[in-house]
Write a protein that holds these residues in place. Structure first.
Motif, PDB file in Angstrom:
ATOM      1  N   LEU A   1     -27.236  18.958  -6.464  1.00 46.81           N
ATOM      2  CA  LEU A   1     -26.813  17.560  -6.477  1.00 46.81           C
ATOM      3  C   LEU A   1     -25.417  17.409  -7.060  1.00 46.81           C
ATOM      4  CD1 LEU A   1     -30.095  15.674  -7.403  1.00 46.81           C
ATOM      5  CD2 LEU A   1     -28.736  15.391  -5.340  1.00 46.81           C
ATOM      6  N   GLU A   2     -25.049  18.275  -7.985  1.00 42.78           N
ATOM      7  CA  GLU A   2     -23.690  18.235  -8.524  1.00 42.78           C
ATOM      8  C   GLU A   2     -22.688  18.568  -7.428  1.00 42.78           C
ATOM      9  OE1 GLU A   2     -20.900  17.200 -10.975  1.00 42.78           O
ATOM     10  OE2 GLU A   2     -23.027  17.097 -11.513  1.00 42.78           O
ATOM     11  N   GLU A   3     -23.077  19.488  -6.546  1.00 47.16           N
ATOM     12  CA  GLU A   3     -22.228  19.811  -5.399  1.00 47.16           C
ATOM     13  C   GLU A   3     -22.129  18.616  -4.457  1.00 47.16           C
ATOM     14  OE1 GLU A   3     -19.730  21.949  -2.909  1.00 47.16           O
ATOM     15  OE2 GLU A   3     -20.379  22.320  -4.974  1.00 47.16           O
ATOM     16  N   VAL A   4     -23.239  17.890  -4.284  1.00 49.78           N
ATOM     17  CA  VAL A   4     -23.225  16.666  -3.477  1.00 49.78           C
ATOM     18  C   VAL A   4     -22.271  15.647  -4.074  1.00 49.78           C
ATOM     19  CG1 VAL A   4     -24.598  14.660  -2.792  1.00 49.78           C
ATOM     20  CG2 VAL A   4     -25.533  16.955  -2.513  1.00 49.78           C
ATOM     21  N   ARG A   5     -22.330  15.506  -5.416  1.00 51.74           N
ATOM     22  CA  ARG A   5     -21.444  14.542  -6.089  1.00 51.74           C
ATOM     23  C   ARG A   5     -19.981  14.944  -5.913  1.00 51.74           C
ATOM     24  NH1 ARG A   5     -23.818  13.953 -11.103  1.00 51.74           N
ATOM     25  NH2 ARG A   5     -24.784  12.015 -10.457  1.00 51.74           N
ATOM     26  N   ARG A   6     -19.721  16.261  -5.992  1.00 51.61           N
ATOM     27  CA  ARG A   6     -18.343  16.735  -5.802  1.00 51.61           C
ATOM     28  C   ARG A   6     -17.870  16.438  -4.379  1.00 51.61           C
ATOM     29  NH1 ARG A   6     -15.285  20.798  -3.995  1.00 51.61           N
ATOM     30  NH2 ARG A   6     -17.036  21.703  -2.872  1.00 51.61           N
ATOM     31  N   THR A   7     -18.735  16.682  -3.407  1.00 46.16           N
ATOM     32  CA  THR A   7     -18.380  16.400  -2.008  1.00 46.16           C
ATOM     33  C   THR A   7     -18.143  14.915  -1.798  1.00 46.16           C
ATOM     34  OG1 THR A   7     -19.720  18.285  -1.290  1.00 46.16           O
ATOM     35  CG2 THR A   7     -19.129  16.657   0.388  1.00 46.16           C
ATOM     36  N   ARG A   8     -18.994  14.082  -2.412  1.00 45.42           N
ATOM     37  CA  ARG A   8     -18.795  12.633  -2.311  1.00 45.42           C
ATOM     38  C   ARG A   8     -17.439  12.231  -2.889  1.00 45.42           C
ATOM     39  NH1 ARG A   8     -22.370   8.748  -1.163  1.00 45.42           N
ATOM     40  NH2 ARG A   8     -24.530   9.321  -0.766  1.00 45.42           N
ATOM     41  N   GLY A   9     -17.082  12.858  -4.003  1.00 48.82           N
ATOM     42  CA  GLY A   9     -15.791  12.549  -4.615  1.00 48.82           C
ATOM     43  C   GLY A   9     -14.637  12.905  -3.696  1.00 48.82           C
ATOM     44  N   LEU A  10     -14.742  14.041  -2.998  1.00 48.47           N
ATOM     45  CA  LEU A  10     -13.700  14.440  -2.048  1.00 48.47           C
ATOM     46  C   LEU A  10     -13.613  13.454  -0.888  1.00 48.47           C
ATOM     47  CD1 LEU A  10     -14.280  18.313  -1.916  1.00 48.47           C
ATOM     48  CD2 LEU A  10     -12.411  17.095  -3.047  1.00 48.47           C
ATOM     49  N   HIS A  11     -14.789  13.040  -0.373  1.00 52.77           N
ATOM     50  CA  HIS A  11     -14.796  12.059   0.715  1.00 52.77           C
ATOM     51  C   HIS A  11     -14.181  10.740   0.266  1.00 52.77           C
ATOM     52  CE1 HIS A  11     -18.366  14.220   2.890  1.00 52.77           C
ATOM     53  NE2 HIS A  11     -17.219  14.865   2.990  1.00 52.77           N
ATOM     54  N   ARG A  12     -14.470  10.373  -1.003  1.00 51.90           N
ATOM     55  CA  ARG A  12     -13.935   9.117  -1.514  1.00 51.90           C
ATOM     56  C   ARG A  12     -12.412   9.185  -1.602  1.00 51.90           C
ATOM     57  NH1 ARG A  12     -16.756   9.005  -6.015  1.00 51.90           N
ATOM     58  NH2 ARG A  12     -18.587   8.209  -4.952  1.00 51.90           N
ATOM     59  N   LYS A  13     -11.887  10.350  -2.035  1.00 48.55           N
ATOM     60  CA  LYS A  13     -10.429  10.508  -2.103  1.00 48.55           C
ATOM     61  C   LYS A  13      -9.804  10.452  -0.712  1.00 48.55           C
ATOM     62  CE  LYS A  13     -10.253  13.142  -6.420  1.00 48.55           C
ATOM     63  NZ  LYS A  13      -9.938  14.458  -7.046  1.00 48.55           N
ATOM     64  N   GLN A  14     -10.509  11.015   0.276  1.00 49.25           N
ATOM     65  CA  GLN A  14      -9.995  10.960   1.639  1.00 49.25           C
ATOM     66  C   GLN A  14      -9.949   9.517   2.133  1.00 49.25           C
ATOM     67  OE1 GLN A  14      -8.541  14.207   1.901  1.00 49.25           O
ATOM     68  NE2 GLN A  14      -8.929  13.615   4.014  1.00 49.25           N
ATOM     69  N   ARG A  15     -10.996   8.746   1.811  1.00 56.45           N
ATOM     70  CA  ARG A  15     -11.014   7.344   2.234  1.00 56.45           C
ATOM     71  C   ARG A  15      -9.895   6.554   1.558  1.00 56.45           C
ATOM     72  NH1 ARG A  15     -16.754   7.627   1.581  1.00 56.45           N
ATOM     73  NH2 ARG A  15     -16.616   6.361  -0.295  1.00 56.45           N
ATOM     74  N   GLN A  16      -9.576   6.926   0.314  1.00 50.69           N
ATOM     75  CA  GLN A  16      -8.532   6.208  -0.399  1.00 50.69           C
ATOM     76  C   GLN A  16      -7.163   6.438   0.220  1.00 50.69           C
ATOM     77  OE1 GLN A  16      -9.153   7.596  -4.388  1.00 50.69           O
ATOM     78  NE2 GLN A  16     -10.816   6.133  -4.806  1.00 50.69           N
ATOM     79  N   LYS A  17      -6.997   7.559   0.946  1.00 53.68           N
ATOM     80  CA  LYS A  17      -5.742   7.805   1.631  1.00 53.68           C
ATOM     81  C   LYS A  17      -5.567   6.846   2.802  1.00 53.68           C
ATOM     82  CE  LYS A  17      -5.462  12.708   0.410  1.00 53.68           C
ATOM     83  NZ  LYS A  17      -5.470  14.102   0.925  1.00 53.68           N
ATOM     84  N   VAL A  18      -6.690   6.430   3.391  1.00 52.11           N
ATOM     85  CA  VAL A  18      -6.678   5.362   4.406  1.00 52.11           C
ATOM     86  C   VAL A  18      -7.439   4.208   3.748  1.00 52.11           C
ATOM     87  CG1 VAL A  18      -7.276   4.701   6.749  1.00 52.11           C
ATOM     88  CG2 VAL A  18      -6.767   7.099   6.223  1.00 52.11           C
ATOM     89  N   PRO A  19      -6.771   3.431   2.923  1.00 51.71           N
ATOM     90  CA  PRO A  19      -7.441   2.584   1.930  1.00 51.71           C
ATOM     91  C   PRO A  19      -8.133   1.356   2.529  1.00 51.71           C
ATOM     92  CG  PRO A  19      -5.080   2.210   1.855  1.00 51.71           C
ATOM     93  CD  PRO A  19      -5.309   3.279   2.866  1.00 51.71           C
ATOM     94  N   PHE A  20      -9.249   1.572   3.193  1.00 54.89           N
ATOM     95  CA  PHE A  20     -10.075   0.461   3.634  1.00 54.89           C
ATOM     96  C   PHE A  20     -10.895  -0.018   2.437  1.00 54.89           C
ATOM     97  CE2 PHE A  20     -10.458   2.320   8.195  1.00 54.89           C
ATOM     98  CZ  PHE A  20      -9.105   2.112   8.378  1.00 54.89           C
ATOM     99  N   PRO A  21     -11.025  -1.310   2.240  1.00 56.53           N
ATOM    100  CA  PRO A  21     -11.897  -1.798   1.172  1.00 56.53           C
ATOM    101  C   PRO A  21     -13.349  -1.436   1.468  1.00 56.53           C
ATOM    102  CG  PRO A  21     -11.148  -3.612   2.545  1.00 56.53           C
ATOM    103  CD  PRO A  21     -10.377  -2.408   2.977  1.00 56.53           C
ATOM    104  N   THR A  22     -14.130  -1.219   0.422  1.00 54.40           N
ATOM    105  CA  THR A  22     -15.538  -0.866   0.586  1.00 54.40           C
ATOM    106  C   THR A  22     -16.437  -1.991   0.095  1.00 54.40           C
ATOM    107  OG1 THR A  22     -15.500   0.266  -1.552  1.00 54.40           O
ATOM    108  CG2 THR A  22     -15.123   1.610   0.415  1.00 54.40           C
TER     109      THR A  22
END
Length: 437
Positions: free
Chosen positions: A186-207
């Motif tokens: 699950l820690e790996e899942v959290r790390r992957t989620r964090g990477l996806h979140r950073k990618q989304r922030q590069k194309v900053p759509f509001p969530t």
């Protein structure tokens, strides 16, 4: 794989649902809580033979209920030919075992019941990991020599117990080892989620995150907003895994909408802890839509339960949590009540606090989209003048921002006023220098 509380391969099991009244400070009526527990049991396809509210004035440490009431309920179990007794409260391991001996049926408390539902509904790998972790944490104190199947999961060297190690001790250690492995995954899942979140922030759509009491209509509203077909049914915890879709708000601005797991009163702490990776999405959201079943007599109490869980979810430093209440199921209100609710919602909508909708019929959903756009549209305005051959830049602005005005002069040049997130504005300036002012 963890122990199954209910054997779904067996014929439909008969159940008795019991709500111990007086154990909680909740303002909710005992009848409402019993109805909810019955709904949870039916979500597991149990055949409900009887429902009972039992007043608990003094807790018996060994059995929760007094000896006379235990005997009385044993007679009810026999008369109903019950296979399962559902207790709408948290039981200690001792209480659970003693009641099973006294009634000669399987006893499941509220925590076990919700965990069983989550176990059936989880579809993604992350969801299954989170549910298994919560189940192991719950079952760790309820070992009754049923965990030997976990022995297959241990390593081949240095992990077998000595001759003096009891079966219970071995099982407990196997569970502890499995919990460690699950937490690492699950820690790996959290790390992957964090990477996806950073990618989304590069194309900053509001969530935008949808939260609410289970069966408040979140998934139906999600489908209405996004045009998706997420499973939605009049059933407690009909959906469990988080789903995300991109939508276009009025005037074209894109946003990401996330449908999250439903909340419930007395949500087991094991689940809150295990689903922390998923609930982080709620904490990171630019706007939270708190979907309420406004037609329920228990709507206010349900809203309080949701708010209690939201308080447990951390918000990143420097981020302000914005919540908009969505009063759903207005189509189920009686005419006179409906008129009063709609009037109150109209007053609150002006301040961006609440909006009344029917996700089923679509009534009020367009107003909701307008209010969402207003609440998340705090990006600075930029003015751009485009030559007739710069259509690609115009398309980019529509895709990544919100165009609020557009005018074309006699020379064919287009002047655009657009709201862009600072990160998006920076990207635009790098792609098309000298266009903004």
């Amino acid at each position: 794989m963890t122990q199954k509380l209910i054997d779904h391969a067996a014929p439909v099991q008969r159940a008795v649902v019991i709500h111990p009244d007086g154990r909680s400070d909740s303002p909710r009526l005992a009848e409402e809580r019993l109805a909810e527990a019955t709904g949870l049991a039916r979500a597991l396809d149990l055949d409900i033979q009887a429902e009972e509210i039992v007043r608990v004035r003094k807790i018996a440490p060994a059995t929760l209920f007094g000896s006379g009431k235990v005997e009385e309920l044993a007679a009810l179990m026999r008369a109903a030919e019950a296979d399962v007794a559902i207790i709408d409260d948290a039981l200690t391991p001792v209480q659970q075992r003693n009641l099973e001996k006294a009634w000669e049926v399987k006893v499941i408390d509220r925590t076990g019941l919700i965990l069983e539902i989550f176990g059936r509904r989880a579809r993604t790998k992350e969801g299954r990991l989170q549910v298994e972790l919560a189940r192991l944490d719950y079952e760790r104190s309820r070992l009754v020599r049923t965990w030997t199947h976990l022995e297959r999961q241990r390593g081949g060297t240095g992990s077998t117990g000595g001759p003096g190690e009891t079966q219970i001790e071995l099982d407990r250690r196997l569970i502890a080892d499995r919990i460690v492995r699950l937490k690492a995954e699950l820690e790996e899942v959290r790390r992957t989620r964090g990477l996806h979140r950073k990618q989304r922030q590069k194309v900053p759509f509001p969530t935008i995150a949808l939260v609410g009491y289970t069966n408040a209509g979140k998934s139906t509203l999600f489908n209405r907003l996004t045009g998706s077909e997420v499973f939605a049914k009049d059933l407690l915890f009909a959906t469990l895994d988080t789903t995300q879709r991109t939508i276009r708000l009025p005037q074209g601005r894109p946003a990401i909408v996330a449908d999250t797991v439903g909340f419930i009163s007395d949500l087991p702490h094991e689940l809150v802890e295990s689903f922390r990776a998923t609930l982080e999405e709620v904490g990171e959201a630019d706007l939270i839509l708190h979907v309420r079943d406004i037609a329920s007599d228990d709507s206010d109490a349900q809203a309080a339960d949701v708010e209690a869980v939201l308080k447990q979810i951390e918000t990143p430093e420097g981020k302000t949590r914005r919540v908009l209440e969505v009063w759903n199921k207005t189509d189920l209100l009686k005419d006179e009540v409906r008129e009063a609710v709609l009037g109150q919602a109209q007053r609150l909508a002006k301040a961006g606090e609440a909006v009344a909708v029917s996700a089923w019929t679509g009534e009020g959903v367009e107003e909701l989209r307008q209010i969402i756009a207003g609440l998340i549209d705090d990006d600075p305005e930029s003015h751009v003048v485009l030559e007739p051959d710069q259509g690609e830049a115009l398309a980019w602005l529509y895709e990544h921002g919100r165009v609020t005005s557009r005018a074309t002069d006699e020379l064919g040049r287009t002047e655009v006023t657009v709201r862009l997130h600072p990160a998006a504005l920076g990207r635009f300036e790098r792609l098309y220098p000298h266009l903004t002012r």
